[in-house]
Design a protein around this motif. Structure first.
Motif, mmCIF file in Angstrom:
data_model
loop_
_atom_site.group_PDB
_atom_site.id
_atom_site.type_symbol
_atom_site.label_atom_id
_atom_site.label_comp_id
_atom_site.label_asym_id
_atom_site.label_seq_id
_atom_site.Cartn_x
_atom_site.Cartn_y
_atom_site.Cartn_z
ATOM 1 N N SER A 261 11.961 -12.855 32.288
ATOM 2 C CA SER A 261 11.128 -13.884 32.911
ATOM 3 C C SER A 261 9.866 -14.145 32.092
ATOM 4 O O SER A 261 9.446 -15.294 31.922
ATOM 5 N N LEU A 262 9.264 -13.072 31.580
ATOM 6 C CA LEU A 262 8.070 -13.226 30.754
ATOM 7 C C LEU A 262 8.374 -14.034 29.501
ATOM 8 O O LEU A 262 7.612 -14.949 29.132
ATOM 9 N N LEU A 263 9.488 -13.730 28.846
ATOM 10 C CA LEU A 263 9.872 -14.477 27.637
ATOM 11 C C LEU A 263 10.134 -15.944 27.966
ATOM 12 O O LEU A 263 9.743 -16.839 27.205
ATOM 13 N N CYS A 264 10.791 -16.192 29.084
ATOM 14 C CA CYS A 264 11.073 -17.581 29.490
ATOM 15 C C CYS A 264 9.776 -18.351 29.721
ATOM 16 O O CYS A 264 9.631 -19.507 29.290
ATOM 17 N N TYR A 265 8.828 -17.729 30.380
ATOM 18 C CA TYR A 265 7.559 -18.409 30.648
ATOM 19 C C TYR A 265 6.751 -18.609 29.363
ATOM 20 O O TYR A 265 6.069 -19.640 29.209
ATOM 21 N N LEU A 266 6.808 -17.653 28.458
ATOM 22 C CA LEU A 266 6.096 -17.827 27.182
ATOM 23 C C LEU A 266 6.635 -19.028 26.421
ATOM 24 O O LEU A 266 5.867 -19.843 25.884
ATOM 25 N N VAL A 267 7.960 -19.147 26.373
ATOM 26 C CA VAL A 267 8.562 -20.309 25.713
ATOM 27 C C VAL A 267 8.194 -21.591 26.463
ATOM 28 O O VAL A 267 7.890 -22.625 25.851
ATOM 29 N N ALA A 268 8.203 -21.532 27.802
ATOM 30 C CA ALA A 268 7.868 -22.711 28.596
ATOM 31 C C ALA A 268 6.430 -23.167 28.329
ATOM 32 O O ALA A 268 6.167 -24.364 28.197
ATOM 33 N N VAL A 269 5.494 -22.222 28.250
ATOM 34 C CA VAL A 269 4.093 -22.576 27.987
ATOM 35 C C VAL A 269 3.951 -23.265 26.634
ATOM 36 O O VAL A 269 3.154 -24.205 26.472
ATOM 37 N N LEU A 270 4.748 -22.838 25.668
ATOM 38 C CA LEU A 270 4.661 -23.411 24.325
ATOM 39 C C LEU A 270 5.390 -24.741 24.199
ATOM 40 O O LEU A 270 5.068 -25.541 23.309
#
Length: 486
Positions: A261-270
């Motif tokens: 989930s953290l990786l998904c959100y990091l990509v989403a923020v970028l």
């Protein structure tokens, strides 16, 4: 939960732009300052570039000057047009980020059936299936009840700050869930039902709204990607739980999900790009509009959705448990929910392709009626593996349109300026059924026998039939011609 080009769904559940054209015409060139599930600009796109209200005083002054006939620099006001570009790098990059948010938030909620099976079998054995089902029911309830608030906050804050904030809350809730202890059910309620749902609400619904900021004609493709992301989560997370818990335990399995989930959100923020300016927060009284219940068609639509959603989640929560009761030790027992979520992709995307030929009201009541029929014809008659596989495949397809078609149906019978408020009202009305439906279903199976499961299935099917009847009544109030496309 619902946002779109003219209007998009929501929570669980999404529609293409081809299904969402409202029947209410509005020739005005200005928009109301606020609609709760999304701004008026989110809900309505005119063919010509339009002027949005902004929080920039200088731009507002320029707009007023133009209205007064005062000559102003055109370049100073040209950037206030926010017609969707319908493509481009930033648009498709935003689709990627929004799909990852949907995967992490609503996809996780879709997979609660696997949690329910584990909690009933090992982790929360001191508690009844009814109380355990309340964890997932409260999760869905909060997603529905906060949908309108999420739209208002999104309009006021924008995705640049709202998406990262949602990610922090979601990841924190999962890490806290990984440290919860067996037989401490209040810990699961606080982490999984309350904290996670708050974070998911303010990530998932803004992700849907962003699709209408960037797309118009290509909305079906963009929304299809987002829907696929949400359903993919409902496939992958249950498989992870069933595969990893026996090997590394519950805590580390949830931490692995939190890391994903953290990786998904990091990509989403970028990858998510904002497109429109923010707006002030509205007054609380503007969030919902219960005046729509004076319209008989809207009232019957709301009642039909209430009865249908009262039962429609029960197969998601209990089909795996019924399989374990009837076929203990079967390797298929861990995958019924994943199959159900996989086939629901077809059911949730297909309305965008066929609703304009069949009619959104027609498709809504027919799909609900077919869902009830399948509950009786397949789930009630036999718990054999072949029968259950057939049931979850067909039920996923039949039940999918229900989640997709509620917003376009509301849009077609509401004034444009009240669409968001009336959507918020109908989802708030449905929230009580989400909270009560699966726990009441769990009361039938305090003792897990075939007879008790049949009582649960009978209850689910009857409630779905009642919902289909109210939805059919709403359709007939809309147009009394039997074969009309409504």
């Amino acid at each position: 939960m619902p946002y779109g080009n003219h209007l998009q769904v929501a929570s669980t559940p999404l529609a293409s732009s081809s299904t969402l054209h409202t029947d209410v015409e509005d020739k005005r060139t200005t928009h109301p300052p606020f609609t709760p599930l999304a701004s008026s600009d989110t809900l309505i796109h005119h063919d010509e570039p339009h002027q949005s209200q902004t929080s920039d005083p200088e731009k507002c002054q320029d707009i007023e000057a133009l209205k007064s006939g005062i000559k102003v620099d055109v370049s100073a006001t040209s950037d206030i047009s926010y017609t969707p570009p319908d493509g481009g790098f930033k648009a498709w990059s935003t689709v990627l980020g929004a799909s990852l948010v949907a995967f992490t938030t609503f996809g996780f909620s879709n997979g609660y059936g696997a949690f329910s099976d584990f909690y009933n079998a090992e982790y929360l054995t001191n508690f009844s299936p009814t109380l355990i089902s309340m964890i997932g029911a409260l999760q869905v309830f909060m997603l529905y009840i906060f949908a309108g608030v999420a739209g208002a906050v999104f309009d006021a804050v924008g995705p640049r700050y709202l998406i990262p904030s949602s990610g922090v809350i979601v990841v924190l809730s999962l890490f806290l869930l990984s440290f919860t202890q067996p037989q401490k059910i209040y810990q699961q309620f606080l982490c999984q039902s309350v904290l996670f749902s708050i974070g998911a609400t303010f990530g998932f619904f803004p992700a849907i709204a962003l699709m209408s900021h960037w797309f118009k004609m290509k909305m079906p493709y963009a929304v299809g990607c987002l829907v696929s992301g949400a359903s993919l989560g409902g496939i992958i997370f249950p498989i992870m739980l069933n595969t990893l818990i026996p090997r590394i335990g519950f805590g580390w399995t949830i931490r692995a999900i939190a890391l994903i989930s953290l990786l998904c959100y990091l990509v989403a923020v970028l990858t998510i790009y904002p497109r429109r300016p923010t707006k002030p927060l509205p007054r609380f009284t503007q969030l919902l509009d219960f005046q729509g219940f004076k319209d008989p068609c809207y009232l019957f639509l709301a009642l039909g959705c209430w009865f249908a959603v009262f039962s429609i989640w029960n197969p998601f929560f209990y089909v795996g448990l019924s399989a374990k009761m009837a076929n203990p030790g079967s390797p298929l027992n861990e995958y019924y929910l994943a199959i159900l979520c996989a086939t629901s992709i077809v059911g949730r995307v297909s309305p965008g392709l066929i609703a304009f030929r069949v009619g959104r009201f027609n498709l809504l009541w027919i799909s609900t009626f077919l869902s009830a029929t399948l509950i009786f014809a397949l789930w009630y008659t036999s718990f054999s593996e072949a029968n259950l596989v057939t049931f979850v495949v067909l039920y996923g397809i039949a039940a999918g349109p229900f989640f997709t078609l509620i917003p376009p149906c509301v849009a077609s019978i509401s004034p444009i300026e009240k669409v968001g408020a009336r959507l918020g009202s109908i989802y708030a009305f449905m929230a009580s059924a989400c909270l009560a439906g699966t726990p009441i279903g769990g009361m039938f199976i305090r003792t897990r026998t075939e007879a008790n499961f049949k009582h649960l299935i009978l209850f689910s099917g009857l409630m779905a039939f009642v919902g289909a009847a109210f939805l059919f009544a709403a359709r007939m109030l809309r147009d009394r011609r039997v074969f009309a496309i409504v």
